[in-house]
Design a protein around this motif. Structure first.
Motif, PDB file in Angstrom:
ATOM      1  N   ASN A  98      31.612  35.983  53.237  1.00 31.92           N
ATOM      2  CA  ASN A  98      31.267  34.766  52.508  1.00 31.92           C
ATOM      3  C   ASN A  98      31.237  34.951  50.999  1.00 31.92           C
ATOM      4  O   ASN A  98      31.057  33.992  50.261  1.00 31.92           O
ATOM      5  CB  ASN A  98      29.905  34.256  52.984  1.00 31.92           C
ATOM      6  N   SER A  99      31.377  36.196  50.529  1.00 29.75           N
ATOM      7  CA  SER A  99      31.426  36.437  49.084  1.00 29.75           C
ATOM      8  C   SER A  99      32.680  37.238  48.756  1.00 29.75           C
ATOM      9  O   SER A  99      33.099  38.097  49.544  1.00 29.75           O
ATOM     10  CB  SER A  99      30.178  37.191  48.616  1.00 29.75           C
ATOM     11  N   TYR A 100      33.262  36.952  47.591  1.00 29.02           N
ATOM     12  CA  TYR A 100      34.560  37.523  47.236  1.00 29.02           C
ATOM     13  C   TYR A 100      34.522  38.026  45.798  1.00 29.02           C
ATOM     14  O   TYR A 100      33.957  37.385  44.921  1.00 29.02           O
ATOM     15  CB  TYR A 100      35.669  36.477  47.405  1.00 29.02           C
ATOM     16  N   SER A 101      35.134  39.165  45.579  1.00 32.37           N
ATOM     17  CA  SER A 101      35.058  39.818  44.281  1.00 32.37           C
ATOM     18  C   SER A 101      35.798  39.024  43.199  1.00 32.37           C
ATOM     19  O   SER A 101      36.944  38.606  43.406  1.00 32.37           O
ATOM     20  CB  SER A 101      35.655  41.226  44.376  1.00 32.37           C
ATOM     21  N   PRO A 102      35.169  38.845  42.022  1.00 31.37           N
ATOM     22  CA  PRO A 102      35.846  38.217  40.889  1.00 31.37           C
ATOM     23  C   PRO A 102      36.612  39.243  40.041  1.00 31.37           C
ATOM     24  O   PRO A 102      37.227  38.874  39.043  1.00 31.37           O
ATOM     25  CB  PRO A 102      34.689  37.618  40.088  1.00 31.37           C
ATOM     26  N   ASN A 103      36.570  40.506  40.456  1.00 28.67           N
ATOM     27  CA  ASN A 103      37.142  41.579  39.640  1.00 28.67           C
ATOM     28  C   ASN A 103      38.394  42.206  40.237  1.00 28.67           C
ATOM     29  O   ASN A 103      38.934  43.154  39.671  1.00 28.67           O
ATOM     30  CB  ASN A 103      36.088  42.674  39.428  1.00 28.67           C
ATOM     31  N   VAL A 104      38.825  41.708  41.379  1.00 23.83           N
ATOM     32  CA  VAL A 104      40.031  42.214  42.028  1.00 23.83           C
ATOM     33  C   VAL A 104      41.018  41.056  42.152  1.00 23.83           C
ATOM     34  O   VAL A 104      40.637  39.944  42.527  1.00 23.83           O
ATOM     35  CB  VAL A 104      39.717  42.793  43.426  1.00 23.83           C
ATOM     36  N   VAL A 105      42.278  41.306  41.826  1.00 21.24           N
ATOM     37  CA  VAL A 105      43.279  40.237  41.826  1.00 21.24           C
ATOM     38  C   VAL A 105      43.508  39.713  43.244  1.00 21.24           C
ATOM     39  O   VAL A 105      43.811  40.473  44.164  1.00 21.24           O
ATOM     40  CB  VAL A 105      44.609  40.733  41.227  1.00 21.24           C
ATOM     41  N   SER A 106      43.327  38.410  43.418  1.00 18.22           N
ATOM     42  CA  SER A 106      43.558  37.741  44.692  1.00 18.22           C
ATOM     43  C   SER A 106      44.986  37.214  44.749  1.00 18.22           C
ATOM     44  O   SER A 106      45.646  37.050  43.717  1.00 18.22           O
ATOM     45  CB  SER A 106      42.569  36.580  44.875  1.00 18.22           C
ATOM     46  N   THR A 107      45.451  36.939  45.967  1.00 23.89           N
ATOM     47  CA  THR A 107      46.804  36.414  46.161  1.00 23.89           C
ATOM     48  C   THR A 107      46.757  35.161  47.019  1.00 23.89           C
ATOM     49  O   THR A 107      46.162  35.167  48.100  1.00 23.89           O
ATOM     50  CB  THR A 107      47.714  37.453  46.847  1.00 23.89           C
ATOM     51  N   LEU A 108      47.388  34.093  46.528  1.00 19.29           N
ATOM     52  CA  LEU A 108      47.541  32.857  47.283  1.00 19.29           C
ATOM     53  C   LEU A 108      49.023  32.610  47.524  1.00 19.29           C
ATOM     54  O   LEU A 108      49.843  32.789  46.611  1.00 19.29           O
ATOM     55  CB  LEU A 108      46.970  31.661  46.513  1.00 19.29           C
ATOM     56  N   ILE A 109      49.372  32.226  48.734  1.00 18.29           N
ATOM     57  CA  ILE A 109      50.732  31.802  49.047  1.00 18.29           C
ATOM     58  C   ILE A 109      50.655  30.319  49.381  1.00 18.29           C
ATOM     59  O   ILE A 109      50.020  29.927  50.354  1.00 18.29           O
ATOM     60  CB  ILE A 109      51.321  32.607  50.210  1.00 18.29           C
ATOM     61  N   LEU A 110      51.293  29.508  48.544  1.00 16.77           N
ATOM     62  CA  LEU A 110      51.196  28.064  48.692  1.00 16.77           C
ATOM     63  C   LEU A 110      52.174  27.542  49.742  1.00 16.77           C
ATOM     64  O   LEU A 110      53.101  28.244  50.163  1.00 16.77           O
ATOM     65  CB  LEU A 110      51.457  27.390  47.347  1.00 16.77           C
ATOM     66  N   GLU A 111      51.962  26.312  50.150  1.00 18.59           N
ATOM     67  CA  GLU A 111      52.831  25.697  51.154  1.00 18.59           C
ATOM     68  C   GLU A 111      54.278  25.601  50.684  1.00 18.59           C
ATOM     69  O   GLU A 111      55.206  25.624  51.490  1.00 18.59           O
ATOM     70  CB  GLU A 111      52.302  24.304  51.510  1.00 18.59           C
ATOM     71  N   ASN A 112      54.493  25.501  49.370  1.00 17.56           N
ATOM     72  CA  ASN A 112      55.856  25.427  48.844  1.00 17.56           C
ATOM     73  C   ASN A 112      56.508  26.800  48.683  1.00 17.56           C
ATOM     74  O   ASN A 112      57.620  26.909  48.160  1.00 17.56           O
ATOM     75  CB  ASN A 112      55.881  24.680  47.507  1.00 17.56           C
ATOM     76  N   GLY A 113      55.809  27.862  49.104  1.00 16.56           N
ATOM     77  CA  GLY A 113      56.358  29.209  49.046  1.00 16.56           C
ATOM     78  C   GLY A 113      55.990  29.978  47.792  1.00 16.56           C
ATOM     79  O   GLY A 113      56.227  31.189  47.713  1.00 16.56           O
ATOM     80  N   GLU A 114      55.397  29.308  46.815  1.00 17.73           N
ATOM     81  CA  GLU A 114      55.013  29.981  45.568  1.00 17.73           C
ATOM     82  C   GLU A 114      53.869  30.963  45.807  1.00 17.73           C
ATOM     83  O   GLU A 114      52.918  30.669  46.532  1.00 17.73           O
ATOM     84  CB  GLU A 114      54.596  28.949  44.528  1.00 17.73           C
ATOM     85  N   GLU A 115      53.959  32.144  45.196  1.00 20.41           N
ATOM     86  CA  GLU A 115      52.893  33.138  45.277  1.00 20.41           C
ATOM     87  C   GLU A 115      52.122  33.135  43.964  1.00 20.41           C
ATOM     88  O   GLU A 115      52.713  33.275  42.896  1.00 20.41           O
ATOM     89  CB  GLU A 115      53.471  34.525  45.558  1.00 20.41           C
ATOM     90  N   VAL A 116      50.830  32.967  44.051  1.00 20.54           N
ATOM     91  CA  VAL A 116      49.975  32.882  42.866  1.00 20.54           C
ATOM     92  C   VAL A 116      48.963  34.010  42.910  1.00 20.54           C
ATOM     93  O   VAL A 116      48.313  34.237  43.932  1.00 20.54           O
ATOM     94  CB  VAL A 116      49.231  31.524  42.804  1.00 20.54           C
ATOM     95  N   LYS A 117      48.809  34.729  41.790  1.00 23.56           N
ATOM     96  CA  LYS A 117      47.852  35.828  41.708  1.00 23.56           C
ATOM     97  C   LYS A 117      46.869  35.574  40.572  1.00 23.56           C
ATOM     98  O   LYS A 117      47.233  34.994  39.541  1.00 23.56           O
ATOM     99  CB  LYS A 117      48.560  37.161  41.493  1.00 23.56           C
ATOM    100  N   GLY A 118      45.651  36.019  40.757  1.00 21.46           N
ATOM    101  CA  GLY A 118      44.645  35.865  39.717  1.00 21.46           C
ATOM    102  C   GLY A 118      43.281  36.290  40.228  1.00 21.46           C
ATOM    103  O   GLY A 118      43.100  36.576  41.413  1.00 21.46           O
ATOM    104  N   PHE A 119      42.315  36.336  39.319  1.00 25.43           N
ATOM    105  CA  PHE A 119      40.954  36.698  39.697  1.00 25.43           C
ATOM    106  C   PHE A 119      40.246  35.488  40.314  1.00 25.43           C
ATOM    107  O   PHE A 119      40.361  34.374  39.804  1.00 25.43           O
ATOM    108  CB  PHE A 119      40.173  37.190  38.474  1.00 25.43           C
ATOM    109  N   ARG A 120      39.509  35.738  41.367  1.00 25.46           N
ATOM    110  CA  ARG A 120      38.741  34.672  42.006  1.00 25.46           C
ATOM    111  C   ARG A 120      37.710  34.151  41.025  1.00 25.46           C
ATOM    112  O   ARG A 120      36.853  34.874  40.559  1.00 25.46           O
ATOM    113  CB  ARG A 120      38.080  35.218  43.272  1.00 25.46           C
ATOM    114  N   ASP A 121      37.798  32.852  40.711  1.00 24.90           N
ATOM    115  CA  ASP A 121      36.839  32.240  39.799  1.00 24.90           C
ATOM    116  C   ASP A 121      35.819  31.404  40.561  1.00 24.90           C
ATOM    117  O   ASP A 121      34.645  31.389  40.207  1.00 24.90           O
ATOM    118  CB  ASP A 121      37.570  31.368  38.770  1.00 24.90           C
ATOM    119  N   ASP A 122      36.287  30.738  41.619  1.00 20.12           N
ATOM    120  CA  ASP A 122      35.368  29.905  42.392  1.00 20.12           C
ATOM    121  C   ASP A 122      35.962  29.660  43.771  1.00 20.12           C
ATOM    122  O   ASP A 122      37.183  29.509  43.930  1.00 20.12           O
ATOM    123  CB  ASP A 122      35.144  28.564  41.677  1.00 20.12           C
ATOM    124  N   VAL A 123      35.102  29.650  44.785  1.00 22.69           N
ATOM    125  CA  VAL A 123      35.474  29.277  46.148  1.00 22.69           C
ATOM    126  C   VAL A 123      34.375  28.361  46.662  1.00 22.69           C
ATOM    127  O   VAL A 123      33.223  28.769  46.762  1.00 22.69           O
ATOM    128  CB  VAL A 123      35.615  30.511  47.076  1.00 22.69           C
TER     129      VAL A 123
END
Length: 245
Positions: free
Chosen positions: A34-59
């Motif tokens: 239920n908690s996720y690090s703001p200091n490690v780069v996260s990866t999102l793969i969107l429905e359109n196929g785009e891959e987005v990377k960045g630090f978790r700011d809010d969930v």
């Protein structure tokens, strides 16, 4: 500082001991984080196929389910917001005390038979994998698209098991509101083929055939009248192992 180190040692020890006693839930299945690090780069793969990377700011969550994610670009600091419906897959790193549980829970590893959707290198580095599924909450509500945490990423090629953030749990040790020992979840979401459903501890017998009934070797070793909820992780693992022969 000394107190902090002692506390971390005790916390890790508790998790490790519990992993020995409840090896199925702590070792075979991932905990639900239920908690996720703001200091490690996260990866999102969107429905359109785009891959987005960045630090978790809010969930943000509603009734335990993720509906909104904000990432901060690791170079520019620009923040981007995504609704859960835009995200196909997601890799977040556990934060806080929960990352200690993950480390302790994987002292022992298992051979991998993972879903082909997974980026195994990220799983090996300790990332949590989320995947969008169309599911009816508790088999009662209208189907919705939800980002769900896969808790058997290394043996998910036949049966995928997803955590239930609202699951009731058996009695366990709580520290700071976080359940670190005992506390087996009493419900999960299962996906086999195209079917995805919510399964409670009390209804395991009712779903035995649907989950395992197509493997005679498994049923001979783990007959329906002998199954136990606390062994569920082992059952899914052994079913997978027997099915790939």
């Amino acid at each position: 500082m000394k107190f902090k180190l002692v506390f971390i040692f005790l916390l890790t020890t508790v998790c490790f001991v519990n992993a020995q006693d409840e090896k199925v839930d702590m070792l075979m299945f991932e905990p639900v984080f239920n908690s996720y690090s703001p200091n490690v780069v996260s990866t999102l793969i969107l429905e359109n196929g785009e891959e987005v990377k960045g630090f978790r700011d809010d969930v943000d969550r509603k009734k335990g389910q993720i509906y909104y994610v904000k990432l901060k670009d690791s170079i520019t600091g620009e923040k981007k917001e995504f609704n859960a419906t835009e995200i196909k897959e997601m890799y977040l790193f556990p934060g806080g005390f929960e990352k200690l549980t993950k480390a302790a829970g994987h002292v022992f590893d298992v051979r991998r038979w993972e879903s082909q959707d997974l980026q195994s290198d990220l799983i090996d580095k300790g990332f949590i994998f989320f995947k969008k599924q169309t599911v009816s909450l508790k088999n009662k509500k209208d189907e919705r698209e939800l980002l769900m945490q896969l808790i058997n990423p290394k043996f998910s090629s036949f049966i995928e098991v997803y955590g239930d953030p609202m699951a009731k749990k058996t009695t366990g040790l709580g520290i700071g509101g976080f359940n670190v020992a005992g506390g087996l979840a009493k419900s999960y979401y299962f996906k086999k083929g195209d079917d995805i459903f919510w399964l409670e501890k009390k209804n395991l017998d009712d779903y035995y055939d649907q989950l395992f009934g197509d493997n005679a070797e498994f049923m001979a070793k783990y007959p329906e009248n002998k199954i136990k909820w606390k062994m569920l992780g082992e059952y899914v693992f052994m079913y997978t192992k027997m099915s790939v022969k």
